[in-house]
Write a protein that holds these residues in place. Structure first.
Motif, short mmCIF file in Angstrom:
data_model
loop_
_atom_site.label_atom_id
_atom_site.label_comp_id
_atom_site.label_asym_id
_atom_site.label_seq_id
_atom_site.Cartn_x
_atom_site.Cartn_y
_atom_site.Cartn_z
N VAL A 54 -15.43 21.28 -7.99
CA VAL A 54 -15.72 19.84 -6.60
C VAL A 54 -13.89 19.53 -6.27
CG1 VAL A 54 -15.88 17.85 -6.25
CG2 VAL A 54 -17.36 19.13 -7.88
N ASN A 55 -13.66 19.91 -5.15
CA ASN A 55 -12.78 19.23 -4.51
C ASN A 55 -12.68 18.20 -4.57
OD1 ASN A 55 -10.73 18.50 -2.52
ND2 ASN A 55 -11.25 20.16 -0.79
N PRO A 56 -11.03 17.93 -5.45
CA PRO A 56 -11.09 16.10 -5.93
C PRO A 56 -10.99 14.85 -4.94
CG PRO A 56 -9.55 17.14 -6.56
CD PRO A 56 -10.43 18.54 -5.57
N ALA A 57 -11.01 15.51 -3.60
CA ALA A 57 -10.82 15.01 -2.12
C ALA A 57 -12.07 14.77 -1.97
CB ALA A 57 -10.41 15.62 -1.28
N ALA A 58 -13.35 15.29 -2.21
CA ALA A 58 -14.65 15.31 -1.94
C ALA A 58 -15.15 14.10 -2.82
CB ALA A 58 -15.25 15.99 -2.03
N LEU A 59 -14.38 13.33 -4.21
CA LEU A 59 -15.05 12.46 -4.93
C LEU A 59 -13.89 11.08 -4.39
CD1 LEU A 59 -14.66 14.34 -7.69
CD2 LEU A 59 -16.87 13.36 -6.41
N GLY A 60 -13.40 11.12 -3.15
CA GLY A 60 -11.95 10.54 -2.74
C GLY A 60 -10.74 10.21 -3.50
N TRP A 61 -10.71 10.76 -4.19
CA TRP A 61 -9.33 10.82 -5.32
C TRP A 61 -8.13 12.25 -4.86
CZ3 TRP A 61 -12.06 13.04 -10.61
CH2 TRP A 61 -12.93 12.04 -10.81
N THR A 62 -7.39 11.43 -3.38
CA THR A 62 -6.58 11.72 -3.09
C THR A 62 -5.22 11.68 -3.59
OG1 THR A 62 -6.42 9.86 -1.27
CG2 THR A 62 -8.02 11.63 -1.13
N THR A 63 -5.06 10.95 -4.95
CA THR A 63 -4.22 10.72 -5.50
C THR A 63 -3.97 11.24 -6.70
OG1 THR A 63 -3.55 8.53 -3.86
CG2 THR A 63 -1.93 9.15 -5.96
N GLU A 64 -2.77 11.95 -7.36
CA GLU A 64 -3.10 12.13 -8.85
C GLU A 64 -1.58 12.21 -9.57
OE1 GLU A 64 -4.46 16.55 -9.97
OE2 GLU A 64 -4.29 17.19 -7.71
N ALA A 65 -1.71 11.79 -10.41
CA ALA A 65 -0.47 11.83 -11.29
C ALA A 65 -0.87 12.43 -12.31
CB ALA A 65 -0.12 10.52 -11.93
N TYR A 66 0.61 12.91 -12.97
CA TYR A 66 0.36 13.43 -14.83
C TYR A 66 1.57 12.34 -15.18
CZ TYR A 66 -1.48 18.09 -13.93
OH TYR A 66 -2.46 18.65 -13.65
N VAL A 67 0.74 11.67 -16.58
CA VAL A 67 1.79 10.06 -17.04
C VAL A 67 1.77 10.81 -18.48
CG1 VAL A 67 0.99 7.83 -18.17
CG2 VAL A 67 -0.11 8.59 -15.83
N GLU A 68 2.79 10.77 -19.12
CA GLU A 68 3.10 10.96 -20.10
C GLU A 68 2.72 9.65 -21.16
OE1 GLU A 68 7.53 12.45 -20.32
OE2 GLU A 68 7.18 15.03 -19.71
N VAL A 69 2.37 10.19 -22.47
CA VAL A 69 1.96 8.72 -23.06
C VAL A 69 2.68 8.64 -24.54
CG1 VAL A 69 0.38 7.15 -23.57
CG2 VAL A 69 -0.12 8.33 -21.85
N TYR A 70 3.58 7.45 -25.06
CA TYR A 70 4.40 7.59 -26.19
C TYR A 70 3.71 7.22 -26.74
CZ TYR A 70 8.50 10.07 -23.00
OH TYR A 70 8.17 11.12 -22.09
N TYR A 71 3.54 7.33 -28.31
CA TYR A 71 2.73 5.65 -28.84
C TYR A 71 3.92 5.28 -30.11
CZ TYR A 71 -1.81 7.26 -26.65
OH TYR A 71 -2.76 7.40 -25.91
N ALA A 108 -7.19 9.43 -8.52
CA ALA A 108 -7.57 8.38 -7.70
C ALA A 108 -7.58 8.33 -6.21
CB ALA A 108 -6.18 7.59 -8.69
N THR A 109 -8.08 7.21 -6.12
CA THR A 109 -8.77 7.87 -4.72
C THR A 109 -6.95 6.77 -3.52
OG1 THR A 109 -8.52 4.58 -5.20
CG2 THR A 109 -10.71 6.63 -4.83
N ASP A 110 -5.95 5.99 -4.66
CA ASP A 110 -4.95 5.56 -4.05
C ASP A 110 -3.87 5.47 -4.89
OD1 ASP A 110 -5.88 3.57 -4.84
OD2 ASP A 110 -6.54 2.90 -2.74
N MET A 111 -3.24 4.86 -4.67
CA MET A 111 -1.20 4.92 -5.82
C MET A 111 -1.82 3.25 -5.83
SD MET A 111 1.06 6.71 -5.96
CE MET A 111 1.86 6.09 -7.12
N ALA A 112 -2.67 2.74 -5.68
CA ALA A 112 -2.50 1.64 -6.54
C ALA A 112 -4.54 1.90 -7.75
CB ALA A 112 -4.01 0.36 -5.28
N GLU A 113 -4.83 2.45 -7.50
CA GLU A 113 -5.91 2.83 -8.73
C GLU A 113 -5.05 3.77 -9.70
OE1 GLU A 113 -9.82 5.19 -9.24
OE2 GLU A 113 -9.11 4.94 -7.26
N ILE A 114 -3.68 4.28 -9.49
CA ILE A 114 -3.04 4.92 -10.05
C ILE A 114 -2.63 4.04 -11.51
CG2 ILE A 114 -0.90 6.39 -11.10
CD1 ILE A 114 -2.88 8.20 -9.89
N GLU A 115 -1.90 2.55 -10.27
CA GLU A 115 -0.87 1.92 -11.31
C GLU A 115 -1.27 1.59 -12.31
OE1 GLU A 115 1.84 -1.30 -10.17
OE2 GLU A 115 0.75 -1.03 -8.76
#
Length: 145
Positions: A54-71, A108-115
């Motif tokens: 599915v095209n992510p934009a069809a779901l409203g997801w126009t913003t994406e990120a890769y997050v490195e997580v350090y435990y 996510a839909t935007d930077m606020a949702e990424i945050e």
């Protein structure tokens, strides 16, 4: 898996909705022979499922990120899954070699949702820190084999 199975898989990766008849016509097998081979690959878990891309934009997801997580401590893959799977914006999680413990793909839909999603990841008391990379554009994506 022999060469014929690989050719069938190549057709399925290009067009998963192709009929057994269509695939058979391209590789020189009857539709029932293709079906038997596909069924055998499913039974042996060489094919693990069928899905729609599915095209992510069809779901409203126009913003994406890769997050490195350090435990702070070691974390098992099952603990990673348990803590991150409930977050709908998390679309992929991988354990990785290097300093970070995990790489998390967020859409996510935007930077606020990424945050807010990154903040939700950080709610786990075992997370020491995160580092995010925002995707500016998608250049190349290949079907997974």
């Amino acid at each position: 898996m022999d060469d014929i199975d690989r050719r069938i898989l190549a057709h399925l990766l290009r067009q998963a909705r192709a009929s057994f008849q269509e695939i058979g016509a391209k590789i020189g097998l009857s539709a029932p022979a293709v079906k038997r081979r596909v069924d055998k690959m499913v039974a042996s878990k060489q094919i693990t499922g069928f899905t729609a891309l599915v095209n992510p934009a069809a779901l409203g997801w126009t913003t994406e990120a890769y997050v490195e997580v350090y435990y702070r401590d070691n974390i098992t893959p099952s603990e990673l899954r348990r803590s991150l799977e409930p977050i709908p914006q998390v679309v992929g999680v991988w354990t990785i070699a290097g300093e970070a413990d995990a790489l998390v793909h967020v859409m996510a839909t935007d930077m606020a949702e990424i945050e807010s999603t990154v903040e939700r990841i950080r709610e786990n008391s075992r997370v020491g820190r995160t580092r995010s990379s925002i995707v500016m554009s998608r250049i190349l994506e290949r079907p997974r084999t």
